[in-house]
Design a protein around this motif. Structure first.
Motif, PDB file in Angstrom:
ATOM      1  N   LEU A 294       2.114  12.205   3.505  1.00 32.32           N
ATOM      2  CA  LEU A 294       2.670  11.982   4.842  1.00 32.32           C
ATOM      3  C   LEU A 294       2.691  13.275   5.660  1.00 32.32           C
ATOM      4  O   LEU A 294       2.418  13.265   6.868  1.00 32.32           O
ATOM      5  N   GLN A 295       3.010  14.370   5.008  1.00 33.25           N
ATOM      6  CA  GLN A 295       3.022  15.656   5.707  1.00 33.25           C
ATOM      7  C   GLN A 295       1.628  16.027   6.198  1.00 33.25           C
ATOM      8  O   GLN A 295       1.467  16.587   7.296  1.00 33.25           O
ATOM      9  N   SER A 296       0.612  15.714   5.396  1.00 34.81           N
ATOM     10  CA  SER A 296      -0.769  15.967   5.829  1.00 34.81           C
ATOM     11  C   SER A 296      -1.126  15.083   7.019  1.00 34.81           C
ATOM     12  O   SER A 296      -1.753  15.535   7.990  1.00 34.81           O
ATOM     13  N   LEU A 297      -0.725  13.818   6.952  1.00 32.82           N
ATOM     14  CA  LEU A 297      -1.006  12.891   8.054  1.00 32.82           C
ATOM     15  C   LEU A 297      -0.280  13.311   9.327  1.00 32.82           C
ATOM     16  O   LEU A 297      -0.820  13.160  10.436  1.00 32.82           O
ATOM     17  N   ALA A 298       0.919  13.858   9.178  1.00 37.32           N
ATOM     18  CA  ALA A 298       1.724  14.245  10.343  1.00 37.32           C
ATOM     19  C   ALA A 298       1.036  15.312  11.190  1.00 37.32           C
ATOM     20  O   ALA A 298       1.308  15.430  12.394  1.00 37.32           O
TER      21      ALA A 298
ATOM     22  N   GLY B 274       0.825  -1.194   0.000  1.00 36.28           N
ATOM     23  CA  GLY B 274       0.000   0.000   0.000  1.00 36.28           C
ATOM     24  C   GLY B 274       0.861   1.246   0.000  1.00 36.28           C
ATOM     25  O   GLY B 274       2.080   1.184   0.004  1.00 36.28           O
ATOM     26  N   ASN B 275       0.215   2.404   0.018  1.00 32.85           N
ATOM     27  CA  ASN B 275       0.942   3.663   0.018  1.00 32.85           C
ATOM     28  C   ASN B 275       1.617   3.906   1.361  1.00 32.85           C
ATOM     29  O   ASN B 275       1.176   3.424   2.396  1.00 32.85           O
ATOM     30  N   LEU B 276       2.690   4.714   1.330  1.00 39.95           N
ATOM     31  CA  LEU B 276       3.440   4.979   2.551  1.00 39.95           C
ATOM     32  C   LEU B 276       2.574   5.624   3.630  1.00 39.95           C
ATOM     33  O   LEU B 276       2.704   5.295   4.808  1.00 39.95           O
ATOM     34  N   ASP B 277       1.705   6.542   3.241  1.00 34.69           N
ATOM     35  CA  ASP B 277       0.865   7.188   4.247  1.00 34.69           C
ATOM     36  C   ASP B 277      -0.112   6.200   4.876  1.00 34.69           C
ATOM     37  O   ASP B 277      -0.417   6.283   6.080  1.00 34.69           O
ATOM     38  N   GLU B 278      -0.592   5.243   4.075  1.00 35.88           N
ATOM     39  CA  GLU B 278      -1.496   4.226   4.613  1.00 35.88           C
ATOM     40  C   GLU B 278      -0.764   3.318   5.601  1.00 35.88           C
ATOM     41  O   GLU B 278      -1.300   2.960   6.656  1.00 35.88           O
ATOM     42  N   LEU B 279       0.472   2.950   5.237  1.00 36.23           N
ATOM     43  CA  LEU B 279       1.263   2.113   6.133  1.00 36.23           C
ATOM     44  C   LEU B 279       1.583   2.864   7.422  1.00 36.23           C
ATOM     45  O   LEU B 279       1.501   2.301   8.520  1.00 36.23           O
TER      46      LEU B 279
END
Length: 389
Positions: A266-270, A227-232
């Motif tokens: 990832l920046q949004s998830l952070a 899967g995508n890095l943000d999902e992981l």
């Protein structure tokens, strides 16, 4: 400079192929060490793909990357098929003819550079040069650095001055292919000199805004197959529920490389995980981030695996592509320094399992450190240079 000094200078040529990053990184590691150790030695690194036709380059690099990313099972079949193919088969003869026709510019460049020795970090230039050696058209020694923890038949050629192997099993396989034992040197896979430094976790953590006291997981690579890095990342950060808040103090560092789309996600998830998720794009300071980590989740390329071992880092290898990555994964799992995750759910379970067993994680780290060969580039360069004196 005196005439005697000029005569003592040596030129070592490094040949890699940009089919994946590992082969070039191994060559660059040798070149980087040479620049530090002996500036008088001229070390030149060439990408063989810069000296072939456009069509051949597309087949060899672009097609390879598409195949391993979109049809890994097919790539695994081709890997095994080519390993078992007879060298005198029609397909093998055709392949070598195409390579020979496409190698003319490379061979002209080699003739212009007049190297005293050549080190190949990919089997393609080794095969091309082996034919020249057989016809007595190349007179300098050619060395081969195997860049995985397993040996494919296409690395093995007559007339090679010597082989540098990642481990004893690769050396065993080379001997089984008829390579003399005294021509095989178990050095490990060359990695950048920075991985041989003693780095302070506290100092490195401060550089990146990390808390050195927190358990830190480093997630590397594109997460192909998972899967995508943000999902992981999101899945790993949510593990605190399963671990009764044990993981609430964990930090997750994610390297997105040159994938800007993943980095932005990832920046949004952070923003939802302040002080817990730290995304980075391309960086030349991987060793400093590794110095902050307790566990690495990564695809098991030969170079990345060697870097993790040098830093004493336990691994969870995620969805290795069939072929060389599967063999690398087998090696680190057999050695007790890695677990394997076949999908995102397995990844979450493996991380949970290790965090819940700190003694196991610590033992894996000690074992990894004992297997690491951070000075492989030094050993390779010094061996080749000393053979010329």
């Amino acid at each position: 400079m005196t005439e005697n000094a000029k005569k003592s200078e040596k030129t070592i040529l490094l040949l890699s192929v940009s089919a994946g990053a590992g082969h070039a990184r191994a060559a660059e590691a040798i070149r980087a060490y040479a620049e530090l150790a002996d500036p008088s030695c001229r070390v030149i690194h060439l990408d063989v793909m810069d000296y072939v036709t456009t069509g051949f380059r597309k087949i060899y690099t672009d097609f390879y990357m598409r195949l391993v990313n979109r049809a890994p099972t097919l790539w695994g079949y081709l890997y095994n098929y080519s390993n078992d193919a007879r060298s005198d088969s029609s397909m093998e003869k055709l392949r070598r003819s195409l390579e020979r026709w496409n190698a003319k510019a490379l061979l002209r460049e080699i003739a212009n550079l007049h190297p005293d020795a050549i080190i190949c970090t990919h089997f393609l230039p080794a095969e091309m040069l082996a034919r020249l050696i057989a016809r007595r058209e190349l007179h300098c020694p050619v060395w081969v650095q195997v860049t995985d923890f397993d040996l494919h038949r296409m690395w093995v050629h007559a007339g090679i001055a010597g082989y540098f192997a990642a481990n004893q099993e690769v050396a065993f396989r080379l001997r089984a292919h008829g390579i003399a034992a005294n021509a095989i040197h178990v050095t490990g896979i060359p990695i950048m000199p920075a991985f041989a430094q003693t780095l302070s976790r506290a100092v490195c953590a401060q550089e990146f805004g990390l808390d050195p006291s927190r358990l830190t997981i480093l997630l590397m690579g594109g997460g192909a197959g998972l899967g995508n890095l943000d999902e992981l990342a999101a899945r790993l950060l949510e593990l605190r529920i399963d671990l009764e808040n044990t993981c609430s103090q964990c930090q997750l560092v994610v390297l997105a490389g040159k994938n800007l789309k993943s980095l932005q996600a990832l920046q949004s998830l952070a923003q939802f995980y302040p002080k817990r998720l730290f995304p980075f794009g391309f960086t030349s300071q991987v060793e400093r981030l590794m110095a902050c980590a307790d566990l690495v989740v990564t695809k098991p390329g030969g170079l990345t695996t060697s870097e993790c071992l040098a830093m004493g880092l336990p691994m969870i290898v995620n969805a290795p592509i069939p072929g060389q990555e599967e063999r690398n994964a087998d090696f680190v799992m057999e050695q007790g320094v890695a677990l394997k995750a076949v999908d995102a759910l397995a990844l979450a379970y493996r991380v949970q399992e290790l965090i819940a067993q700190p003694d196991k994680l610590s033992n894996m780290a000690a074992r990894a450190k004992s297997l690491g060969k951070p000075n492989a580039a030094k050993t390779v360069f010094e061996h080749v240079l000393s053979s010329l004196i």
